[in-house]
Design an enzyme around this catalytic site. Sequence first.
Site, PDB file in Angstrom:
ATOM      1  N   THR A   2     -70.772 -21.379   8.490  1.00  0.00           N
ATOM      2  CA  THR A   2     -70.247 -21.560   9.845  1.00  0.00           C
ATOM      3  C   THR A   2     -70.939 -22.776  10.476  1.00  0.00           C
ATOM      4  OG1 THR A   2     -71.895 -20.116  10.920  1.00  0.00           O
ATOM      5  CG2 THR A   2     -69.907 -19.054  10.072  1.00  0.00           C
ATOM      6  N   ALA A  62     -70.337 -25.979   9.855  1.00  0.00           N
ATOM      7  CA  ALA A  62     -70.728 -26.860   8.745  1.00  0.00           C
ATOM      8  C   ALA A  62     -70.415 -28.326   9.007  1.00  0.00           C
ATOM      9  CB  ALA A  62     -70.033 -26.401   7.466  1.00  0.00           C
ATOM     10  N   TYR A  77     -81.149 -17.814  24.775  1.00  0.00           N
ATOM     11  CA  TYR A  77     -81.179 -18.383  23.417  1.00  0.00           C
ATOM     12  C   TYR A  77     -82.141 -17.569  22.555  1.00  0.00           C
ATOM     13  CZ  TYR A  77     -81.778 -21.553  19.478  1.00  0.00           C
ATOM     14  OH  TYR A  77     -81.830 -22.082  18.201  1.00  0.00           O
TER      15      TYR A  77
HETATM   16  N1  LIG Z   1     -82.178 -28.041  15.337  1.00  0.00           N
HETATM   17  C1  LIG Z   1     -83.232 -27.246  15.450  1.00  0.00           C
HETATM   18  O1  LIG Z   1     -84.343 -27.714  15.756  1.00  0.00           O
HETATM   19  C2  LIG Z   1     -83.105 -25.762  15.231  1.00  0.00           C
HETATM   20  C3  LIG Z   1     -84.261 -24.984  15.344  1.00  0.00           C
HETATM   21  C4  LIG Z   1     -84.159 -23.597  15.151  1.00  0.00           C
HETATM   22  C5  LIG Z   1     -82.923 -23.039  14.846  1.00  0.00           C
HETATM   23  N2  LIG Z   1     -81.808 -23.813  14.752  1.00  0.00           N
HETATM   24  C6  LIG Z   1     -80.513 -23.164  14.453  1.00  0.00           C
HETATM   25  O2  LIG Z   1     -79.834 -23.884  13.449  1.00  0.00           O
HETATM   26  C7  LIG Z   1     -78.436 -23.626  13.527  1.00  0.00           C
HETATM   27  C8  LIG Z   1     -77.661 -24.922  13.343  1.00  0.00           C
HETATM   28  O3  LIG Z   1     -77.901 -25.782  14.430  1.00  0.00           O
HETATM   29  P1  LIG Z   1     -78.069 -27.365  14.319  1.00  0.00           P
HETATM   30  O4  LIG Z   1     -79.456 -27.675  14.729  1.00  0.00           O
HETATM   31  O5  LIG Z   1     -77.549 -27.858  13.045  1.00  0.00           O
HETATM   32  O6  LIG Z   1     -77.140 -27.842  15.574  1.00  0.00           O
HETATM   33  P2  LIG Z   1     -75.767 -28.617  15.659  1.00  0.00           P
HETATM   34  O7  LIG Z   1     -75.865 -29.938  14.977  1.00  0.00           O
HETATM   35  O8  LIG Z   1     -75.411 -28.588  17.104  1.00  0.00           O
HETATM   36  O9  LIG Z   1     -74.743 -27.684  14.849  1.00  0.00           O
HETATM   37  C9  LIG Z   1     -74.294 -26.466  15.390  1.00  0.00           C
HETATM   38  C10 LIG Z   1     -72.968 -26.107  14.773  1.00  0.00           C
HETATM   39  O10 LIG Z   1     -72.500 -24.884  15.370  1.00  0.00           O
HETATM   40  C11 LIG Z   1     -71.161 -25.070  15.722  1.00  0.00           C
HETATM   41  N3  LIG Z   1     -70.686 -24.183  16.801  1.00  0.00           N
HETATM   42  C12 LIG Z   1     -71.124 -24.121  18.075  1.00  0.00           C
HETATM   43  N4  LIG Z   1     -70.372 -23.233  18.774  1.00  0.00           N
HETATM   44  C13 LIG Z   1     -69.451 -22.742  17.910  1.00  0.00           C
HETATM   45  C14 LIG Z   1     -68.378 -21.825  18.027  1.00  0.00           C
HETATM   46  N5  LIG Z   1     -68.069 -21.243  19.193  1.00  0.00           N
HETATM   47  N6  LIG Z   1     -67.627 -21.553  16.939  1.00  0.00           N
HETATM   48  C15 LIG Z   1     -67.897 -22.154  15.761  1.00  0.00           C
HETATM   49  N7  LIG Z   1     -68.882 -23.040  15.593  1.00  0.00           N
HETATM   50  C16 LIG Z   1     -69.639 -23.331  16.661  1.00  0.00           C
HETATM   51  C17 LIG Z   1     -71.070 -26.519  16.143  1.00  0.00           C
HETATM   52  O11 LIG Z   1     -69.722 -26.951  16.184  1.00  0.00           O
HETATM   53  P3  LIG Z   1     -69.291 -28.272  17.059  1.00  0.00           P
HETATM   54  O12 LIG Z   1     -69.801 -29.464  16.288  1.00  0.00           O
HETATM   55  O13 LIG Z   1     -67.808 -28.165  17.062  1.00  0.00           O
HETATM   56  O14 LIG Z   1     -69.911 -28.144  18.393  1.00  0.00           O
HETATM   57  C18 LIG Z   1     -71.884 -27.157  15.036  1.00  0.00           C
HETATM   58  O15 LIG Z   1     -71.096 -27.299  13.884  1.00  0.00           O
HETATM   59  C19 LIG Z   1     -78.213 -22.924  14.869  1.00  0.00           C
HETATM   60  O16 LIG Z   1     -77.994 -21.548  14.635  1.00  0.00           O
HETATM   61  C20 LIG Z   1     -79.539 -23.127  15.613  1.00  0.00           C
HETATM   62  O17 LIG Z   1     -79.806 -22.061  16.495  1.00  0.00           O
HETATM   63  C21 LIG Z   1     -81.873 -25.171  14.931  1.00  0.00           C
END
Ligand SMILES: NC(=O)c1ccc[n+]([C@@H]2O[C@H](COP(=O)([O-])OP(=O)(O)OC[C@H]3O[C@@H](n4cnc5c(N)ncnc54)[C@H](OP(=O)(O)O)[C@@H]3O)[C@@H](O)[C@H]2O)c1
Length: 335
Positions: free
Chosen positions: A49, A51, A216
């Site tokens: 999800t 991706a 969050y």
């Molecule tokens: N980056 C960090 O430092 C960090 C730290 C701890 C945990 N995480 C976790 O890692 C995971 C991935 O995040 P990321 O850092 O890669 O951020 P990201 O680049 O913002 O990617 C998040 C993804 O989730 C999708 N998304 C958001 N709302 C959605 C919805 N309603 N339905 C389907 N898809 C949805 C986004 O789609 P769109 O592109 O269409 O918006 C995007 O593809 C998250 O669960 C986050 O909590 C990240």
Amino acid sequence: MAVATVAALLAALGGALWLAARRFVGSSVRRLHGGGDAGLMRGKTVLITGANSGLGRATAAALLRMGARVIMGCRDRARAEAAAGELRRDLRGDGDPGSDPDGGAGELVVKELDLASLRSVRAFCREMLQEEARLDVLINNAGVFQCPYMKTEDGFEMQFGVNHLGHFLLTNLLLGLLKSSAPSRIVVVSSKLYKYGDINFEDLNSEQSYNKSFCYSRSKLANILFTRELARRLEGTKVTVNVLHPGIVRTNLGRHIHIPLLVKPLFNLVSWAFFKTPVEGAQTSIYLASSPEVEGVSGKYFGDCKEEELLPIAMDESVARKLWDISEVMVGIVQ
Ligand SMILES: NC(=O)c1ccc[n+]([C@@H]2O[C@H](COP(=O)([O-])OP(=O)(O)OC[C@H]3O[C@@H](n4cnc5c(N)ncnc54)[C@H](OP(=O)(O)O)[C@@H]3O)[C@@H](O)[C@H]2O)c1
Ligand SMILES: *[C@@H]1O[C@H](CO)[C@@H](O)[C@H](O)[C@H]1NC(C)=O
């Protein structure tokens, strides 16, 4: 002259800081996926999800190179198709030893999935069950971070609704397919920030008060409690479920955070030096999805490809059960 000297000094200092920081970040990331993994995921279907961006995208790229059929579950088809096109291009162009020598890299499939809509989750799962013969790995990766107060289509607070409830329904509706494809795996992306959350059952939709960082954290705590309760329910089925934190990663996750213009360069410098790249951040997701080392391991919490301890709030079985029961009612699995 003096200006040139100062500039040279600053550049040297910046370079040294960068090198030191990369050593620090790099050493905490185990590099797992060299050439030896080509073909490791051949014949396997993986659903990720979110991706199209950040960690999900880096995870998709790696599993694709290992030969998997990767389904990108994304809310925006155009963004997802664009990302898929780039990933396919990278794969053709890379000739890297990680890609399969027989040209047997996997394939990418885009499917629409909006986790902020139970209707969309249900339609997506119907399509999955009609079109996919198997599902070997489900990666619950999509997430929203500290958005202003918003509600999903079904009236849930957005972060709880997407990060927890949408994935809760998705996983439950795909469980039959995962079981019939066993041994299979579920991987849940949480965060270290779970530590600041707690499950306030009286106001799960934050209608009485909204604190975006608390919500969050609560959603990421819910991810862990969900994982542990599901692992308990899946004992003896050969479907495993584990949860991870990726560390601090430079992605689009901060889209709702406003950084003042003047502070931006400093933030960029720090994030560039100290945050992980998406490829580094995705290593634990890739590890849990593919490594033979974790075959049969379930209900555990990982960081940097190693098991880590959880705080007691994330191990409370009665809270995990209560959250499960309430989630079933909220998403309409039971009345
Ligand atoms: N980056 C960090 O430092 C960090 C730290 C701890 C945990 N995480 C976790 O890692 C995971 C991935 O995040 P990321 O850092 O890669 O951020 P990201 O680049 O913002 O990617 C998040 C993804 O989730 C999708 N998304 C958001 N709302 C959605 C919805 N309603 N339905 C389907 N898809 C949805 C986004 O789609 P769109 O592109 O269409 O918006 C995007 O593809 C998250 O669960 C986050 O909590 C990240
Ligand atoms: C919001 O929640 C966080 C914990 O997640 C807490 O540290 C902070 O003080 C809270 N802010 C307000 C305004 O209550």
